[in-house]
Scaffold this motif. Structure first.
Motif, PDB file in Angstrom:
ATOM      1  N   VAL A 126     114.825  -9.156 111.285  1.00 20.70           N
ATOM      2  CA  VAL A 126     114.963 -10.569 111.653  1.00 20.70           C
ATOM      3  C   VAL A 126     113.808 -11.370 111.057  1.00 20.70           C
ATOM      4  N   GLY A 127     114.111 -12.167 110.020  1.00 21.03           N
ATOM      5  CA  GLY A 127     113.114 -13.046 109.425  1.00 21.03           C
ATOM      6  C   GLY A 127     113.184 -14.428 110.039  1.00 21.03           C
ATOM      7  N   ASP A 128     112.413 -15.348 109.492  1.00 19.55           N
ATOM      8  CA  ASP A 128     112.341 -16.700 110.048  1.00 19.55           C
ATOM      9  C   ASP A 128     113.697 -17.407 110.020  1.00 19.55           C
ATOM     10  N   LYS A 129     114.431 -17.278 108.917  1.00 20.49           N
ATOM     11  CA  LYS A 129     115.716 -17.971 108.803  1.00 20.49           C
ATOM     12  C   LYS A 129     116.718 -17.453 109.824  1.00 20.49           C
ATOM     13  N   THR A 130     116.791 -16.133 109.969  1.00 24.27           N
ATOM     14  CA  THR A 130     117.719 -15.550 110.950  1.00 24.27           C
ATOM     15  C   THR A 130     117.311 -15.939 112.363  1.00 24.27           C
ATOM     16  N   PHE A 131     116.010 -15.927 112.620  1.00 21.69           N
ATOM     17  CA  PHE A 131     115.529 -16.315 113.954  1.00 21.69           C
ATOM     18  C   PHE A 131     115.914 -17.756 114.268  1.00 21.69           C
ATOM     19  N   GLN A 132     115.712 -18.652 113.329  1.00 14.68           N
ATOM     20  CA  GLN A 132     116.049 -20.061 113.552  1.00 14.68           C
ATOM     21  C   GLN A 132     117.547 -20.246 113.759  1.00 14.68           C
ATOM     22  N   LEU A 133     118.345 -19.528 112.981  1.00 10.40           N
ATOM     23  CA  LEU A 133     119.801 -19.622 113.105  1.00 10.40           C
ATOM     24  C   LEU A 133     120.261 -19.174 114.485  1.00 10.40           C
ATOM     25  N   LEU A 134     119.752 -18.035 114.940  1.00 11.65           N
ATOM     26  CA  LEU A 134     120.161 -17.510 116.241  1.00 11.65           C
ATOM     27  C   LEU A 134     119.582 -18.333 117.389  1.00 11.65           C
ATOM     28  N   SER A 135     118.376 -18.841 117.192  1.00 15.94           N
ATOM     29  CA  SER A 135     117.750 -19.644 118.254  1.00 15.94           C
ATOM     30  C   SER A 135     118.542 -20.911 118.542  1.00 15.94           C
ATOM     31  N   ARG A 136     119.156 -21.477 117.498  1.00 14.42           N
ATOM     32  CA  ARG A 136     119.904 -22.720 117.679  1.00 14.42           C
ATOM     33  C   ARG A 136     121.089 -22.556 118.627  1.00 14.42           C
ATOM     34  N   ILE A 137     121.577 -21.334 118.768  1.00 11.82           N
ATOM     35  CA  ILE A 137     122.695 -21.113 119.706  1.00 11.82           C
ATOM     36  C   ILE A 137     122.220 -20.357 120.952  1.00 11.82           C
ATOM     37  N   GLY A 138     120.899 -20.372 121.172  1.00 14.39           N
ATOM     38  CA  GLY A 138     120.354 -19.829 122.408  1.00 14.39           C
ATOM     39  C   GLY A 138     120.074 -18.346 122.414  1.00 14.39           C
ATOM     40  N   ILE A 139     120.126 -17.689 121.252  1.00 14.55           N
ATOM     41  CA  ILE A 139     119.844 -16.250 121.194  1.00 14.55           C
ATOM     42  C   ILE A 139     118.380 -16.067 120.819  1.00 14.55           C
ATOM     43  N   ARG A 140     117.569 -15.745 121.818  1.00 15.43           N
ATOM     44  CA  ARG A 140     116.137 -15.589 121.555  1.00 15.43           C
ATOM     45  C   ARG A 140     115.609 -14.240 122.017  1.00 15.43           C
ATOM     46  N   THR A 141     116.312 -13.569 122.905  1.00 16.41           N
ATOM     47  CA  THR A 141     115.869 -12.247 123.357  1.00 16.41           C
ATOM     48  C   THR A 141     116.827 -11.183 122.834  1.00 16.41           C
ATOM     49  N   ILE A 142     116.303  -9.962 122.740  1.00 16.70           N
ATOM     50  CA  ILE A 142     117.120  -8.847 122.260  1.00 16.70           C
ATOM     51  C   ILE A 142     118.291  -8.595 123.210  1.00 16.70           C
ATOM     52  N   HIS A 143     118.070  -8.806 124.493  1.00 19.37           N
ATOM     53  CA  HIS A 143     119.149  -8.590 125.471  1.00 19.37           C
ATOM     54  C   HIS A 143     120.336  -9.512 125.189  1.00 19.37           C
ATOM     55  N   THR A 144     120.064 -10.782 124.955  1.00 14.73           N
ATOM     56  CA  THR A 144     121.148 -11.730 124.652  1.00 14.73           C
ATOM     57  C   THR A 144     121.850 -11.346 123.348  1.00 14.73           C
ATOM     58  N   LEU A 145     121.071 -10.961 122.358  1.00 15.14           N
ATOM     59  CA  LEU A 145     121.647 -10.557 121.073  1.00 15.14           C
ATOM     60  C   LEU A 145     122.530  -9.325 121.225  1.00 15.14           C
ATOM     61  N   SER A 146     122.111  -8.386 122.043  1.00 19.27           N
ATOM     62  CA  SER A 146     122.863  -7.132 122.210  1.00 19.27           C
ATOM     63  C   SER A 146     124.234  -7.355 122.834  1.00 19.27           C
ATOM     64  N   GLU A 147     124.398  -8.482 123.553  1.00 20.66           N
ATOM     65  CA  GLU A 147     125.667  -8.760 124.217  1.00 20.66           C
ATOM     66  C   GLU A 147     126.590  -9.650 123.392  1.00 20.66           C
ATOM     67  N   MET A 148     126.131 -10.075 122.212  1.00 20.70           N
ATOM     68  CA  MET A 148     126.963 -10.893 121.326  1.00 20.70           C
ATOM     69  C   MET A 148     128.071 -10.046 120.705  1.00 20.70           C
ATOM     70  N   PRO A 149     129.293 -10.602 120.562  1.00 24.18           N
ATOM     71  CA  PRO A 149     130.349  -9.875 119.859  1.00 24.18           C
ATOM     72  C   PRO A 149     129.959  -9.628 118.398  1.00 24.18           C
ATOM     73  N   VAL A 150     130.211  -8.434 117.921  1.00 22.54           N
ATOM     74  CA  VAL A 150     129.827  -8.074 116.554  1.00 22.54           C
ATOM     75  C   VAL A 150     130.471  -8.998 115.534  1.00 22.54           C
ATOM     76  N   LEU A 151     131.733  -9.356 115.744  1.00 23.69           N
ATOM     77  CA  LEU A 151     132.440 -10.204 114.781  1.00 23.69           C
ATOM     78  C   LEU A 151     131.796 -11.581 114.665  1.00 23.69           C
ATOM     79  N   VAL A 152     131.303 -12.096 115.780  1.00 22.00           N
ATOM     80  CA  VAL A 152     130.639 -13.409 115.759  1.00 22.00           C
ATOM     81  C   VAL A 152     129.360 -13.333 114.936  1.00 22.00           C
ATOM     82  N   LEU A 153     128.593 -12.256 115.131  1.00 22.32           N
ATOM     83  CA  LEU A 153     127.364 -12.090 114.359  1.00 22.32           C
ATOM     84  C   LEU A 153     127.652 -11.950 112.867  1.00 22.32           C
ATOM     85  N   GLN A 154     128.723 -11.240 112.544  1.00 21.12           N
ATOM     86  CA  GLN A 154     129.084 -11.076 111.134  1.00 21.12           C
ATOM     87  C   GLN A 154     129.494 -12.404 110.505  1.00 21.12           C
TER      88      GLN A 154
END
Length: 382
Positions: free
Chosen positions: A182-210
């Protein structure tokens, strides 16, 4: 069989090397870097308390911490001590991967029945400190991702074991920035939709992340869930990379020869950065039409920067090509390699130069090696 993977990381490696040789540097804010216009290669924990970080411009670092002592750095010392630590670890473990000049992965799977993986790793760390005089942190877990994150959380001089049942509770509260990919660009992208902790990220649907970040979406989801099947790759030192050109017709066109060498330097420097190497020796070879061969070489500070390597290569060519005779071959070789993280020569380069290389490499990765380059390496008559 359950895997037992260790990540070991030498604490503030460059700083520790300097303090090993000069105890007067202990306990003070210390910055290793390249002069007034350079950037921070490494800094002590005392300096970090003021906000100093690696790759920060030296001038900014000194504004944050004006009392810091700046040392230019001893590249040969760091390389020699890294080699010493590599040997200490390698002779004590079945499988070791050297991930950078100061990072190592160990695969101790199956060793529990003989001694105990955690106890074994503690003894290895103690041997490094005793024999090399350097502090080292480690974490033991089921895979490379969790153990690497664990080492980061345990520093300085950390000793951490994360058992299988503890992986998710350990990862969940951490920032997604802790995941290595996770670099700065990926962090900023995920942060904009409220994903800031690993726990929240782990519960995201794989297809959405792709859909959001492309093919790496699934791999990122797996790492957030503590899943990583990547093996520990046995370490073998690469000695050199090289290229050469044999001409169809012998030539003494000096302008064309220098253009070719400049292009070779750019090509090999790009390869160094892609494979995460730094070189310390440049070698130029020429072969005359009568098959006489000349080589010239020069030691340089560890680098993977085109402008440095091209300049040195051209200087060596001028020293090697002393006869008014046609050439049938020219070659360029970089040797004395150390395997490090993707970085420019932090001891010499400015922040602007580092940004330029990152942009150039991005464009080459996307559009191909020939997409752009230095003017000196192009033949405009074609």
């Amino acid at each position: 069989m359950n895997r037992s993977i260790v990540h070991m990381d030498l604490d503030t490696f460059f700083v520790s090397c300097e303090r090993r040789n000069n105890s007067k540097l202990n306990g003070i804010p210390l910055i290793i870097g390249g002069g007034d216009r350079g950037v921070v290669a490494s800094c002590s924990y005392e300096a970090r308390k003021f906000g100093v970080r690696s790759a920060m411009p030296i001038r900014m670092a000194l504004r944050l911490c004006p009392d810091a002592k700046v040392i230019r750095g001893d590249h040969e010392l760091y390389s020699n001590l890294s080699h010493t630590v590599t040997e200490i670890i390698q002779e004590r473990v079945p499988v070791m991967e050297k991930a950078s000049i100061d990072e190592f992965y160990l695969d101790l799977s199956g060793m529990d029945k003989f001694f105990g993986c955690y106890q074994w790793t503690k003894e290895i760390a103690s041997a490094v400190t005793k024999e090399a005089g350097l502090p080292i942190s480690f974490a033991l877990s089921a895979n490379k991702t969790v153990s690497k994150i664990g080492t980061g959380e345990s520093k300085p001089v950390g000793r951490l074991e994360i058992k299988d049942l503890d992986i998710r509770p350990f990862l969940n509260p951490l920032s997604i920035k802790k995941i290595p990919m996770v670099g700065d660009k990926t962090f900023q992208l995920l942060s904009r939709i409220g994903i800031r902790t690993i726990h929240t990220l782990s519960e995201m649907p794989v297809l959405v992340l792709q859909q959001m970040i492309g093919v790496n979406g699934k791999e990122l989801w797996k790492k957030a869930n503590g899943i990583d099947e990547n093996p520990v790759v046995p370490y073998s030192e690469r000695k050199s990379i090289s290229t050469e050109r044999t001409f169809t017709n012998d030539t003494m066109d000096v302008v064309e020869l220098k253009r070719l060498i400049s292009g070779m330097a750019e090509q090999l420097a790009y390869q160094l950065r892609q494979e995460k190497w730094l070189t310390s020796t440049v070698v130029v070879k020429i072969r005359y039409a009568n098959f006489d061969t000349e080589t010239k070489q020069c030691k340089v500070s560890y680098t993977s920067a085109d402008h440095t390597l091209s300049r040195v290569a051209l200087e060596l060519f001028n020293k090697a090509y002393t006869r008014r005779m046609r050439l049938r071959l020219v070659g360029l070789r970089f040797t004395g390699l150390v395997h490090g993280n993707h970085q420019m020569n932090l001891f010499e380069d400015t922040e602007q130069q580092m940004n330029l290389y990152q942009t150039m490499d991005y464009l080459k990765n996307r559009f191909g090696m020939g997409a752009l380059g230095r003017a000196s390496g192009f033949d405009f008559e074609k």
